[in-house]
Design a protein around this motif. Sequence first.
Motif, short mmCIF file in Angstrom:
data_model
loop_
_atom_site.label_atom_id
_atom_site.label_comp_id
_atom_site.label_asym_id
_atom_site.label_seq_id
_atom_site.Cartn_x
_atom_site.Cartn_y
_atom_site.Cartn_z
N VAL A 1 3.56 16.74 -10.34
CA VAL A 1 2.91 17.15 -11.59
C VAL A 1 1.88 18.25 -11.34
CG1 VAL A 1 1.55 16.36 -13.57
CG2 VAL A 1 3.32 14.87 -12.59
N LYS A 2 1.04 18.04 -10.37
CA LYS A 2 -0.05 19.02 -10.14
C LYS A 2 0.45 20.26 -9.40
CE LYS A 2 -3.78 16.58 -11.49
NZ LYS A 2 -4.64 17.04 -12.57
N LEU A 3 1.24 20.03 -8.34
CA LEU A 3 1.65 21.17 -7.51
C LEU A 3 3.05 21.68 -7.83
CD1 LEU A 3 0.32 19.95 -4.02
CD2 LEU A 3 -0.85 21.36 -5.70
N LYS A 4 3.73 20.99 -8.76
CA LYS A 4 5.11 21.37 -9.14
C LYS A 4 6.02 21.44 -7.92
CE LYS A 4 3.70 22.19 -13.39
NZ LYS A 4 3.84 21.09 -14.34
N PHE A 5 5.79 20.55 -7.01
CA PHE A 5 6.59 20.53 -5.78
C PHE A 5 7.72 19.52 -5.94
CE2 PHE A 5 7.13 18.66 -1.40
CZ PHE A 5 7.83 19.73 -0.88
N GLN A 6 8.94 20.00 -6.12
CA GLN A 6 10.08 19.12 -6.40
C GLN A 6 10.56 18.35 -5.16
OE1 GLN A 6 11.09 18.40 -9.56
NE2 GLN A 6 9.33 19.68 -10.03
N ILE B 1 0.84 -1.21 0.00
CA ILE B 1 0.00 0.00 0.00
C ILE B 1 0.88 1.25 0.00
CG2 ILE B 1 -1.63 1.35 1.42
CD1 ILE B 1 -2.87 -1.40 2.21
N TYR B 2 1.98 1.21 0.79
CA TYR B 2 2.83 2.38 0.83
C TYR B 2 3.46 2.66 -0.54
CZ TYR B 2 6.18 5.90 1.85
OH TYR B 2 6.87 7.09 1.81
N MET B 3 3.88 1.58 -1.22
CA MET B 3 4.46 1.76 -2.57
C MET B 3 3.48 2.50 -3.47
SD MET B 3 6.26 -1.91 -3.38
CE MET B 3 7.05 -1.57 -4.92
N LEU B 4 2.22 2.07 -3.40
CA LEU B 4 1.18 2.65 -4.25
C LEU B 4 0.89 4.09 -3.83
CD1 LEU B 4 -0.78 1.65 -6.48
CD2 LEU B 4 -2.46 1.26 -4.66
N VAL B 5 0.73 4.29 -2.54
CA VAL B 5 0.37 5.62 -2.02
C VAL B 5 1.46 6.63 -2.35
CG1 VAL B 5 0.07 6.95 0.12
CG2 VAL B 5 -1.19 4.82 -0.22
N GLU B 6 2.73 6.18 -2.22
CA GLU B 6 3.81 7.13 -2.49
C GLU B 6 3.85 7.50 -3.98
OE1 GLU B 6 7.93 6.88 -0.61
OE2 GLU B 6 8.39 7.34 -2.70
N GLN B 7 3.60 6.52 -4.85
CA GLN B 7 3.59 6.80 -6.28
C GLN B 7 2.50 7.83 -6.62
OE1 GLN B 7 5.69 5.85 -8.85
NE2 GLN B 7 6.88 5.28 -7.04
N ILE B 8 1.32 7.65 -6.01
CA ILE B 8 0.22 8.60 -6.25
C ILE B 8 0.59 9.97 -5.70
CG2 ILE B 8 -2.20 9.13 -5.66
CD1 ILE B 8 -2.62 6.01 -5.55
N ALA B 9 1.18 9.98 -4.50
CA ALA B 9 1.55 11.25 -3.87
C ALA B 9 2.60 11.98 -4.70
CB ALA B 9 2.08 10.99 -2.45
N VAL B 10 3.58 11.21 -5.20
CA VAL B 10 4.63 11.83 -6.02
C VAL B 10 4.02 12.44 -7.28
CG1 VAL B 10 6.63 11.31 -7.49
CG2 VAL B 10 6.54 10.41 -5.16
N GLY B 11 3.15 11.69 -7.93
CA GLY B 11 2.49 12.19 -9.14
C GLY B 11 1.74 13.48 -8.85
#
Lengths: 298, 267
Positions: free
Chosen positions: B201-206, B187-197
Amino acid sequence: MSSILSIQSVTKSYGPVRALHQVSFDVPPGSVFGVLGPNGSGKTTLLGIVMDVLKANSGSYSWFGEPPSEKQRRQIGTLLETPNFYHYLSGEKNLQVAAAIKGRGQDDIPRVLQMVKLSDRKASKFNTYSLGMKQRLAIASALLGNPSVLVFDEPTNGLDPVGIAQIRELIRDLSKEGKTIILASHLLDEVEKVCTHVAILQKGQLLMAGDVNEVLTNEDFVELGTEGGSLEQLRSALASLTGVRHLKEQEGHLQLFFENGSIPLSEINRHCFQQGVVLNHLQLRKKSLESKFMELTK
Amino acid sequence: MLSLLKVEWMKVKNYRTFWILLAITVVSIPGISYMLYDIMDNSFPKSKGATMILGSPFAFPDVWQTVTWNSSLLFIIPALLIITLTTNEFTFKTHRQNVIDGWSRQQFISVKLFEIVLLSVLCTIIVLLTVLGFGYFGNKVQAGISVLQNSRFILFYFVEMMTYSMIAFLLSILIKRAGLSIGIFLIYMLVEQIAVGFLRVKLKFQGANYLPEEVADRLIPFPYAKALLARDTPQWEHLIPSLLIVAFLYLMLYGGFTARRFLKSDL
């Protein structure tokens, strides 16, 4: 070395629950030391602390007069709470793991398996063992390398009556060899038969600790019965006997308790006879550990 | 440490699950690369234009990046092995028995950490052999190409493997149950991937680049169709030192936290 294990003011809490409070006692060398208490009194917690699997909130302990370390634990054979083994390994292979951790050779394994009568099943996986066999394997593991100190927490758990008698005999034999044995149990008759010293715990408090004979001192009593069963006549005859603390009627007999020690049975018999009472029952009884325990923990 | 490892070997050498998971780990590393190589080989026309766009991901020097990236898709398998071996100790309460029998808590946790390093080294060696296999036998080494160019991806793979393994180990020590640890790991793998995206991408937060798994994932960029996707290469080169430093700090943090937890708490 004055004591094998010295426990000083050990306190342990699980959140709001106080499992042990300021517990202190010493285990002398060569003793069979019973740690007694009802379920939940803190026996296993105390042994867990001195084997470093639980952390005390305060207090300290020392093994062999030195601060605790893993080297000392290798010299102690321990069965704590439940038999803990790798389920997918055979009994023998589990003992090989234990021997390697203890830094002992493998050559002692056949001896300990023989002692607990598991040689025939040594190649079977641990998860195929019955509860009693698991317990016996744990005892075998504790005996590996012939340690001078043994810690047994409820060693007869899961054993049948024959197994219980065998373990009691084993503890007696080990004690005769001069080993120090620390034995936690709530089975008081089991402890009473083998222990030289006891510590009694209740709700984490140490109620009493010391030599069994000291703990049970002044607790001898004499049980009397008379022909015809007239206990009133017997009671009045005994009223004039000096050194009597009190009398208690119990199942058709009178129990005679003394102020100090006890009075020779011959003297009691003579006294009663002189008072015109003929006894048909006269027996010196020791107060059982169980009744002492019940008295302390009620 | 050798005597501690000897005991660990005694624990696992007759454990079928250990051998099955290890075999899957060992076979799947060259296996996934072969599968993707086969897809590349059979799915696209062998024209000059296609080669220009797709590149030669299984030839030196790109094969280093390709094979390490392919292998990084499989971290769940060694993670399963780590979680199984660690939580077994809690399930059987043998972690307590090992300490009772004469290991210090520090010895117990040290040998487990060392096993993770060993497993990571083993996987890295298999990745290295796979790289060399594809590089030398799957393709002709072109003249003027240095075989060792891009070999730093092997180090990046090791860092990424250690990162995932240590996260699996941390969860095992904290949760103590195999099923729950594996579930939370996935679940963490998935959640982190979604959070990174979302963050990048959306917030341009590097800063999303420095999340626990992403920081290691970023070390090995997507290796295929580089001609189309290579825009970020200069920026990626610039990020490498900071990614390595942060990944290393995370590893220290995981190691320190697991050790502290095991040393200080009730077993």
